[in-house]
Design a protein around this motif. Structure first.
Motif, PDB file in Angstrom:
ATOM      1  N   LEU A 162      33.156  18.292  -0.028  1.00 19.88           N
ATOM      2  CA  LEU A 162      34.035  18.873  -1.040  1.00 19.88           C
ATOM      3  C   LEU A 162      33.190  19.455  -2.165  1.00 19.88           C
ATOM      4  O   LEU A 162      32.313  18.772  -2.706  1.00 19.88           O
ATOM      5  CB  LEU A 162      34.977  17.785  -1.562  1.00 19.88           C
ATOM      6  CG  LEU A 162      36.280  18.220  -2.218  1.00 19.88           C
ATOM      7  CD1 LEU A 162      37.091  19.108  -1.297  1.00 19.88           C
ATOM      8  CD2 LEU A 162      37.085  16.987  -2.606  1.00 19.88           C
ATOM      9  N   ASP A 163      33.430  20.707  -2.500  1.00 20.30           N
ATOM     10  CA  ASP A 163      32.710  21.398  -3.575  1.00 20.30           C
ATOM     11  C   ASP A 163      31.200  21.384  -3.362  1.00 20.30           C
ATOM     12  O   ASP A 163      30.437  21.150  -4.294  1.00 20.30           O
ATOM     13  CB  ASP A 163      33.060  20.782  -4.940  1.00 20.30           C
ATOM     14  CG  ASP A 163      34.549  20.920  -5.233  1.00 20.30           C
ATOM     15  OD1 ASP A 163      35.090  22.007  -4.962  1.00 20.30           O
ATOM     16  OD2 ASP A 163      35.154  19.954  -5.721  1.00 20.30           O
ATOM     17  N   PRO A 168      30.420  28.751   3.673  1.00 20.65           N
ATOM     18  CA  PRO A 168      30.480  28.504   5.125  1.00 20.65           C
ATOM     19  C   PRO A 168      29.857  29.648   5.925  1.00 20.65           C
ATOM     20  O   PRO A 168      29.292  29.415   6.995  1.00 20.65           O
ATOM     21  CB  PRO A 168      31.981  28.418   5.405  1.00 20.65           C
ATOM     22  CG  PRO A 168      32.615  28.132   4.099  1.00 20.65           C
ATOM     23  CD  PRO A 168      31.737  28.724   3.043  1.00 20.65           C
ATOM     24  N   TYR A 174      29.361  27.493  11.438  1.00 18.20           N
ATOM     25  CA  TYR A 174      29.894  26.452  10.566  1.00 18.20           C
ATOM     26  C   TYR A 174      30.996  25.665  11.277  1.00 18.20           C
ATOM     27  O   TYR A 174      31.944  26.254  11.813  1.00 18.20           O
ATOM     28  CB  TYR A 174      30.443  27.112   9.286  1.00 18.20           C
ATOM     29  CG  TYR A 174      31.135  26.165   8.337  1.00 18.20           C
ATOM     30  CD1 TYR A 174      30.446  25.126   7.733  1.00 18.20           C
ATOM     31  CD2 TYR A 174      32.492  26.331   8.041  1.00 18.20           C
ATOM     32  CE1 TYR A 174      31.086  24.270   6.856  1.00 18.20           C
ATOM     33  CE2 TYR A 174      33.143  25.478   7.157  1.00 18.20           C
ATOM     34  CZ  TYR A 174      32.431  24.437   6.579  1.00 18.20           C
ATOM     35  OH  TYR A 174      33.065  23.592   5.700  1.00 18.20           O
ATOM     36  N   ARG A 244      40.031  10.821   9.178  1.00 13.54           N
ATOM     37  CA  ARG A 244      39.571  11.656   8.071  1.00 13.54           C
ATOM     38  C   ARG A 244      38.734  12.849   8.524  1.00 13.54           C
ATOM     39  O   ARG A 244      38.951  13.968   8.092  1.00 13.54           O
ATOM     40  CB  ARG A 244      38.761  10.785   7.102  1.00 13.54           C
ATOM     41  CG  ARG A 244      38.297  11.515   5.865  1.00 13.54           C
ATOM     42  CD  ARG A 244      37.527  10.577   4.943  1.00 13.54           C
ATOM     43  NE  ARG A 244      37.095  11.280   3.750  1.00 13.54           N
ATOM     44  CZ  ARG A 244      35.966  11.966   3.660  1.00 13.54           C
ATOM     45  NH1 ARG A 244      35.160  12.040   4.707  1.00 13.54           N
ATOM     46  NH2 ARG A 244      35.649  12.588   2.547  1.00 13.54           N
TER      47      ARG A 244
ATOM     48  N   SER B  61      37.876  29.373   4.777  1.00 14.60           N
ATOM     49  CA  SER B  61      36.967  28.410   5.363  1.00 14.60           C
ATOM     50  C   SER B  61      36.136  27.765   4.254  1.00 14.60           C
ATOM     51  O   SER B  61      35.740  28.418   3.308  1.00 14.60           O
ATOM     52  CB  SER B  61      36.073  29.159   6.353  1.00 14.60           C
ATOM     53  OG  SER B  61      35.141  28.307   6.916  1.00 14.60           O
ATOM     54  N   GLY B  62      35.880  26.469   4.389  1.00 10.68           N
ATOM     55  CA  GLY B  62      35.112  25.750   3.368  1.00 10.68           C
ATOM     56  C   GLY B  62      36.009  24.768   2.643  1.00 10.68           C
ATOM     57  O   GLY B  62      37.176  25.036   2.407  1.00 10.68           O
ATOM     58  N   MET B  63      35.444  23.618   2.311  1.00  9.59           N
ATOM     59  CA  MET B  63      36.246  22.555   1.686  1.00  9.59           C
ATOM     60  C   MET B  63      36.276  22.770   0.186  1.00  9.59           C
ATOM     61  O   MET B  63      35.263  22.667  -0.475  1.00  9.59           O
ATOM     62  CB  MET B  63      35.620  21.195   1.982  1.00  9.59           C
ATOM     63  CG  MET B  63      35.654  20.776   3.424  1.00  9.59           C
ATOM     64  SD  MET B  63      37.315  20.438   3.996  1.00  9.59           S
ATOM     65  CE  MET B  63      37.758  19.138   2.864  1.00  9.59           C
ATOM     66  N   GLU B  64      37.434  23.065  -0.363  1.00 13.31           N
ATOM     67  CA  GLU B  64      37.435  23.354  -1.780  1.00 13.31           C
ATOM     68  C   GLU B  64      38.499  22.663  -2.600  1.00 13.31           C
ATOM     69  O   GLU B  64      38.410  22.634  -3.812  1.00 13.31           O
ATOM     70  CB  GLU B  64      37.539  24.870  -1.997  1.00 13.31           C
ATOM     71  CG  GLU B  64      36.161  25.491  -1.866  1.00 13.31           C
ATOM     72  CD  GLU B  64      36.164  26.979  -1.806  1.00 13.31           C
ATOM     73  OE1 GLU B  64      37.201  27.562  -2.124  1.00 13.31           O
ATOM     74  OE2 GLU B  64      35.128  27.542  -1.437  1.00 13.31           O
ATOM     75  N   LEU B  65      39.528  22.131  -1.951  1.00 12.46           N
ATOM     76  CA  LEU B  65      40.636  21.661  -2.770  1.00 12.46           C
ATOM     77  C   LEU B  65      40.810  20.154  -2.693  1.00 12.46           C
ATOM     78  O   LEU B  65      40.695  19.451  -3.688  1.00 12.46           O
ATOM     79  CB  LEU B  65      41.912  22.378  -2.331  1.00 12.46           C
ATOM     80  CG  LEU B  65      43.071  22.348  -3.298  1.00 12.46           C
ATOM     81  CD1 LEU B  65      42.686  23.013  -4.610  1.00 12.46           C
ATOM     82  CD2 LEU B  65      44.270  23.052  -2.691  1.00 12.46           C
ATOM     83  N   VAL B  66      41.114  19.641  -1.515  1.00 18.27           N
ATOM     84  CA  VAL B  66      41.403  18.205  -1.398  1.00 18.27           C
ATOM     85  C   VAL B  66      40.522  17.582  -0.328  1.00 18.27           C
ATOM     86  O   VAL B  66      40.034  18.253   0.581  1.00 18.27           O
ATOM     87  CB  VAL B  66      42.894  17.947  -1.054  1.00 18.27           C
ATOM     88  CG1 VAL B  66      43.791  18.385  -2.187  1.00 18.27           C
ATOM     89  CG2 VAL B  66      43.288  18.621   0.245  1.00 18.27           C
ATOM     90  N   ASP B  67      40.335  16.276  -0.460  1.00 15.82           N
ATOM     91  CA  ASP B  67      39.571  15.511   0.507  1.00 15.82           C
ATOM     92  C   ASP B  67      40.306  15.548   1.866  1.00 15.82           C
ATOM     93  O   ASP B  67      41.532  15.595   1.903  1.00 15.82           O
ATOM     94  CB  ASP B  67      39.480  14.063   0.010  1.00 15.82           C
ATOM     95  CG  ASP B  67      38.620  13.205   0.913  1.00 15.82           C
ATOM     96  OD1 ASP B  67      37.394  13.231   0.723  1.00 15.82           O
ATOM     97  OD2 ASP B  67      39.180  12.535   1.816  1.00 15.82           O
ATOM     98  N   PRO B  68      39.562  15.520   2.984  1.00 14.86           N
ATOM     99  CA  PRO B  68      40.242  15.562   4.288  1.00 14.86           C
ATOM    100  C   PRO B  68      41.266  14.438   4.464  1.00 14.86           C
ATOM    101  O   PRO B  68      42.295  14.636   5.114  1.00 14.86           O
ATOM    102  CB  PRO B  68      39.106  15.413   5.300  1.00 14.86           C
ATOM    103  CG  PRO B  68      37.857  15.673   4.573  1.00 14.86           C
ATOM    104  CD  PRO B  68      38.105  15.553   3.111  1.00 14.86           C
ATOM    105  N   ALA B 454      41.341  19.969   8.359  1.00 11.18           N
ATOM    106  CA  ALA B 454      41.283  20.223   6.921  1.00 11.18           C
ATOM    107  C   ALA B 454      40.413  21.426   6.599  1.00 11.18           C
ATOM    108  O   ALA B 454      40.466  21.962   5.492  1.00 11.18           O
ATOM    109  CB  ALA B 454      40.747  18.987   6.205  1.00 11.18           C
ATOM    110  N   ASP B 455      39.591  21.831   7.540  1.00  9.63           N
ATOM    111  CA  ASP B 455      38.690  22.958   7.308  1.00  9.63           C
ATOM    112  C   ASP B 455      38.401  23.579   8.674  1.00  9.63           C
ATOM    113  O   ASP B 455      38.564  22.921   9.702  1.00  9.63           O
ATOM    114  CB  ASP B 455      37.391  22.462   6.665  1.00  9.63           C
ATOM    115  CG  ASP B 455      36.528  23.611   6.153  1.00  9.63           C
ATOM    116  OD1 ASP B 455      37.025  24.759   6.120  1.00  9.63           O
ATOM    117  OD2 ASP B 455      35.366  23.352   5.781  1.00  9.63           O
TER     118      ASP B 455
END
Lengths: 287, 535
Positions: A162-163, A168, A174, A244, B61-68, B454-455
């Motif tokens: 996250l962040d 990617p 990716y 998860r 694409s890419g994790m930016e908002l919430v945890d998986p 999630a991504d």
């Protein structure tokens, strides 16, 4: 309403026609349709899929065509007078029951034939035990000492935090790259024996036409033969929600010539004196 | 004729309690129906908010908002809230409002049971939504709640199971009430094959509910005892079988999806004849098709689990039984089209939503036909293709039918006409953006994007962006609906005639608008019934 559905139709048909003619790699066609794939199984599935697609397009054209005609010509604003005597017609109703049955049978026959063929897992030339776990895959080449764990590659893993600030697109493949690829020979019938040590996973590589659930307590089978002229790298993902990091347990298969495969397995056997500690080493697979 | 019983003097003898008592102690079918619909609306927007976060997370694409883990909770809760909180209560609310009016009854047969079946729900949903705030957050194993994954969640696990038990009890009580009402309170002369199709489809739906809700309750209780009391129903390590849960769950799950869609078939079968000014084509075929679909729904559950490794013979059986459903479903679609054929159609908001329903439900039905072919399903299963398929049948399917029903009957409920122009805006925004939202999901699934992730890899970005934009506009335009309803109830132009729709038929349109508190205090006479049957 008409506008929304009709607006899409020409685009879809154009794309479908373009794709039917040729399938350029990484074109738009790849991003909207099932891959034809590289195995005996996947190409037949693709053909069945396209057949079903065109049957559905045909049904849609007829049904929506009649409906649109009606929407245009049988409207009050054009002075249409309702035919209130039209309440049923046994003849018509029999026809539109029989015709769909005929269409369905014509789709079911090739599907059934292919289904039986796909599920023939006898006489493999190579068996590989595939064990899913949260979150990665453990592979063991049956009859050898070669086994290893395959997880999301380090570069993807860093970028997917996250962040993370890592784009990617700057990471090669990716989320679809692993640290250790599954290596298989082309032209040989390969059987996968699929299970899991924790929750249900699903081993899926679209280009191979294989998707099979990995279930704790069960061993599922799936087999495929990659066309001899199609060595390459084929990528897939876990296809059953498994917690998860479900999105982060890709599958990468490298298909090589039988000679290269023999060399690879010999090299790995020599190196693999101490068994790689994977979850399957704990003896979790049963049945 | 009916009006003579409903003089102003009589209306004062409603004996309706006032203030909060009217709602908490409600036994009137209209009050309870209203509460169901309001609850459904609240849950629709809560479930929709979850969907907005999901679409924002998947924008690129890419994790930016919430945890998986949060993402998984959101997809899980979105599904459960929409199915059990938004669509099912909306159907029960519409049934409460309309069934007594449509069969010539004063109220539901069991009014106190009716009160109970509604008031269980706020507790169920409080329990369900509160599970977001316990340690470990809400369950995140998908709405299908497969073990062993489901066993990994914390306090939210028993909370969800108890919430489902409560919802199940509520549904069963509601279904019993509906069956008893239809079987016992029909006006003299209202034979079964004279009933409106909404009543018919609900009668069949009620039987489905009674048949399968206990199955779900049983499966969930088995999970509960596996977790807390050391049983091993689904625990392979104890000799149990995780696939057993899948079988039991989908034995509930497939009839469940017909519970969500059969009342929609009923509403559409009422609205299209009204606005085509022509009787429904093949009424009896419609009834028999509904019954066949309900029967078949019990023998197709395996098509949800073609990739779990069933024997080939079982896969073949489930493929063929699933394909068979296309026949009665096709009959329904053909009958709707034949009803439009040589009609005299006009396009008020209920009709617009009904036409969109026929088009887009058919799209969902055709992708369902593709999904029934097992070899192809090996590729479709667990991907966005499936997500596209079931959203096509549930959003422009079930949800549009609910909208159509609301726009059709709101003038009868409130005695006021709503703002047609705004309602048409609601329709056009919904129908365009529902396609922008869900059509690209077919592409994503075929191109290899699994659902519930999630991504995703960058090549899926373009179509996800399109879907997200569609989702945001679709979501925002739904805010029009509560505004239109509120404005209509408060300040809509009064409806003078019994029916604002010149082509509508059925007993509800023989009552004044707004309908009297105790709908048909005296059963309608044969003359009224005959008038209701005619255009």
């Amino acid at each position: 309403m008409k506008r929304a559905t009709l607006g899409k139709l020409p685009g879809i048909l154009a794309l479908a026609a373009a794709g039917g003619a040729r399938r350029a790699s990484a074109s738009g066609w790849d991003l909207i349709n099932m891959p034809r794939g590289v195995t005996n199984v996947s190409t037949r599935i693709y053909a069945l899929h396209m057949m079903a697609f065109w049957v559905c397009v045909g049904i849609a054209v007829v049904v929506f065509g009649v409906m649109i005609w009606s929407l245009i010509f049988h409207r009050r604003s054009r002075g249409a007078v309702p035919d209130v005597t039209m309440t049923h017609s046994t003849k018509v109703e029999i026809v539109w029951t029989i015709v769909p049955v005929v269409i369905l049978v014509s789709m079911a026959l090739p599907a059934a034939r292919l289904l039986v063929r796909i599920n023939n897992n006898t006489d493999p030339q190579l068996s590989i035990r595939v064990t899913g776990f949260q979150w990665g895959w453990y592979y063991h080449y049956v009859g050898t000492h070669v086994s290893f764990v395959s997880k999301l590659s380090a570069s993807s893993n860093a970028a997917r935090q996250l962040d993370s600030g890592i784009s990617p697109t700057s990471v090669p493949h990716y989320l679809l790259s692993v640290d250790h690829k599954l290596v298989v020979p082309v032209g040989e019938k390969i059987r996968l024996l699929i299970t899991s040590v924790d929750v249900i996973h699903s081993w899926w590589v679209p280009d191979l036409g294989v998707k099979k659930a990995a279930i704790p307590g069960f061993i599922n089978q799936a087999s495929f033969t990659i066309a001899p002229n199609k060595p390459g790298v084929y990528r897939g993902q876990c296809a059953e929600l498994c917690g998860r990091d479900h999105a982060f347990m890709p599958i990468v298969v490298r298909a090589v010539s039988p000679a290269q495969f023999a060399a690879w397995i010999a090299q790995r056997s020599a190196r693999q004196t101490e068994a790689v500690t994977g979850p399957a080493a704990a003896g979790a697979t049963r049945t | 004729m009916a009006e003579s019983h409903l003089s102003a003097a009589h209306a004062e003898h409603d004996h309706k309690p006032y203030g909060w008592r009217r709602w908490v102690f409600a036994t009137n079918h209209k009050d309870i129906g209203t509460m169901y619909l309001i609850l459904s609306g609240i849950m629709f927007f809560i479930g929709g908010s979850a969907a907005m976060v999901i679409r924002a997370q998947l924008f690129k694409s890419g994790m930016e908002l919430v945890d998986p883990a949060v993402f998984n909770s959101l997809t899980t809760m979105h599904g459960l809230i929409m199915i059990f909180g938004a669509i099912m209560p909306a159907w029960v609310g519409l049934a409460n409002w309309m069934i007594p009016m449509q069969i010539g009854a004063p109220d539901m047969a069991l009014p106190r049971l009716n009160n109970l079946s509604f008031w269980i729900l706020p507790f169920a949903f409080t329990l369900m939504l509160a599970s977001f705030f316990v340690p470990g957050s809400a369950i995140a194993g998908g709405w299908t709640m497969y073990p062993p994954l489901m066993q990994q969640f914390g306090d939210s696990f028993p909370m969800m199971i108890f919430a489902i038990h409560l919802m199940g009890i509520s549904s069963i009580l509601g279904a019993i009430n509906i069956i008893v009402t239809i079987m016992n309170l029909r006006a003299p002369g209202m034979s079964l094959l004279r009933m409106p199709l909404f009543v018919w489809t609900w009668l069949i739906t009620a039987y489905l509910l009674i048949a399968v809700m206990p199955v779900l309750a049983g499966a969930m209780t088995m999970q509960l005892t596996d977790h807390f009391f050391g049983t091993s129903f689904f625990n392979a390590a104890g000799g149990g079988d995780p696939v057993l849960f899948l079988h039991v769950f989908w034995f509930f799950g497939h009839p469940e999806v017909y519970i969500l869609i059969l009342p929609a078939f009923g509403i559409i079968s009422e609205i299209i004849p009204s606005f085509a000014r022509k009787p429904l084509f093949g009424y009896e075929a419609m009834v028999y098709a509904t019954a066949s679909i309900a029967f078949l729904s019990f023998i197709v559950w395996g098509h949800h689990m073609f990739t779990v490794g069933m024997p080939v013979a079982a896969q073949l059986f489930f493929m063929l039984s699933t394909m068979l459903i296309a026949v009665p479903t096709g009959v329904k679609v053909f009958n709707w089209v034949a009803t439009m054929w040589r009609g005299s159609m006009s396009f008020e908001p209920p009709m617009l939503f009904a036409i969109a329903f026929v088009f887009l439900f058919t799209v969902g039905g055709l992708s369902g036909l593709m999904l029934s072919l097992v070899p192809s399903d090996y590729q479709y299963h667990g991907t966005y293709f499936v997500v596209a398929h079931f959203h096509y049948v549930l959003v422009p399917g079930a949800v549009f039918a609910i909208f159509a029903g609301i726009y059709y009957w709101l003038p009868k409920w409130s005695g006021h006409m709503y703002d047609m122009r705004l309602a048409k805006w609601h329709f056009w925004l919904s129908v365009i953006f529902v396609n922008v939202l869900f059509f690209p999901m077919h592409f994503l699934g075929l191109a290899g994007m699994p659902r519930r992730i999630a991504d995703y890899a960058p090549q899926f970005t373009d179509w996800n962006m399109v879907a997200s934009i569609g989702g945001f506009v679709f979501g925002a335009s739904q805010l029009l609906l509560p505004y239109i309803v509120w404005k209509c109830v408060r300040s809509g132009k009064p409806v003078e005639a019994n029916s604002p729709w010149d082509g509508a038929r059925g007993l509800e349109w023989e009552l004044p608008s707004p309908a009297p508190y105790h709908s048909w205090e005296f059963p309608p006479t044969e003359a009224v019934l005959a008038h209701a049957d005619k255009h």
